[in-house]
Design an enzyme around this catalytic site. Structure first.
Site, PDB file in Angstrom:
ATOM      1  N   GLY A  17      28.056  22.834  42.338  1.00  0.00           N
ATOM      2  CA  GLY A  17      29.098  23.897  41.376  1.00  0.00           C
ATOM      3  C   GLY A  17      30.881  24.617  41.688  1.00  0.00           C
ATOM      4  CE1 TYR A 156      25.496  31.089  32.803  1.00  0.00           C
ATOM      5  CE2 TYR A 156      26.086  33.078  31.936  1.00  0.00           C
ATOM      6  CZ  TYR A 156      25.930  31.875  32.503  1.00  0.00           C
ATOM      7  OH  TYR A 156      26.995  31.806  34.133  1.00  0.00           O
ATOM      8  CE1 TYR A 188      33.524  32.749  29.394  1.00  0.00           C
ATOM      9  CE2 TYR A 188      33.288  35.185  30.286  1.00  0.00           C
ATOM     10  CZ  TYR A 188      33.270  33.816  29.015  1.00  0.00           C
ATOM     11  OH  TYR A 188      31.971  34.993  28.389  1.00  0.00           O
TER      12      TYR A 188
END
Ligand code: CAA
Length: 249
Positions: A17, A156, A188
């Site tokens: 990722g 989450y 983010y």
């Protein structure tokens, strides 16, 4: 920077990722032998090749970190093939965003299993060896949304908040044995996970970030690298926000 982690073996879960890949690269550049787990083989092979071209040799192992037995088998394989793991970065994670009234039991369980139970499964598999060797670093990747909650992320946010509870408890258990345990809570970051948020919603979120942009995976990797180093020996049980000022507490 080179050499700070010479001779260390670092395991990074979910190394394919965005944050995982940057962390693999950072820790390799700092001198560690990096091992990454993966679920999708083709993505992992591609990542290993990309890394090789950039001078980073990463070992990759298939492992579903939500499965306790697979994590036990992973620890045994790495120990036999490479050696004892000094640094564990619990990074693997998924999202299944939806409002509570629409959330299925599968969406709840998938996120809890992959994002929180995985932290137990992986850490449990490596902690005894760290305790025996009286050295170790555990860095758990949480999220801004574990700190402030997020519309559409009850699953989450619960998992990510749980991670820091785990960090604080384990940090106390292992502090006398030269092991530190810390949480990094990214905001983010420009990764596929964040890019999957609908553009309009994403732009509204970016507008709430005082720094005025998404974070870079490398900006999280740098913090993980520091926490993994000897210089961070007095830091344990802490939660580091790296969110461009979006949430301060
Ligand atoms: N606060 C309050 N109300 C909100 C809201 C918010 N943040 N967002 C939407 N609403 C309202 C809408 O205006 C709408 O109201 P009406 O019914 O009165 O019109 C209602 O809630 C329903 O909203 P949606 O139409 O958006 O519902 P949806 O089911 O289509 O989508 C969602 C819900 C999937 C959660 C979508 O809003 C979304 O994707 N949000 C982003 C979630 C997010 O930030 N995820 C982060 C992923 S990246 C990550 O997780 C990495 C990390 O660690 C940071």
């Amino acid at each position: 920077m080179s050499g700070i982690l010479d001779g260390k073996i670092a395991l990074i879960t979910g190394g394919t990722g965005g944050i995982g890949k940057a962390t693999c690269k950072r820790l390799t550049k700092m001198g560690a032998q990096v091992v990454s787990t993966y679920l999708g083989e083709s993505k992992a092979l591609e990542m290993r090749e990309q890394m090789k071209e950039q001078g980073c040799n990463i070992a990759i192992y298939p492992c579903d970190v939500s499965d306790f037995d697979q994590c036990q088998a992973l620890a045994e394989s790495i120990q036999n093939d490479i050696g004892p793991v000094d640094i564990v970065v619990n990074n693997a994670g998924i999202t299944r965003d939806t409002t509570m009234k629409k959330m299925t039991a599968e969406q709840w369980q998938a996120v809890i299993n992959n994002n929180l139970n995985s932290v137990f499964n992986v850490t449990r598999a490596f902690i005894e060896s760290m305790l025996e060797r009286q050295t170790g670093r555990v860095v758990n990747i949480s999220s801004i949304n574990g700190q402030k909650g997020q519309f559409g992320q009850a699953n989450y946010s619960a998992a990510k908040a749980g991670i820091h509870g785990f960090t604080m408890a384990l940090a106390q258990e292992v502090a006398r044995k030269g092991i530190t345990v810390n949480t990094v809570s990214p905001g983010y970051i420009a990764t596929e996970m964040v890019m999957a948020v609908p553009e309009e919603v994403r732009n509204q979120i970016i507008a709430q970030i005082p720094v005025g942009r998404l974070g870079k995976p490398e900006e999280i990797a740098a913090l993980v690298g520091f926490l993994a180093s000897e210089d961070a020996a007095f830091i344990t049980g802490a939660n580091f926000a790296a969110n461009g000022g979006q949430h301060m507490h």
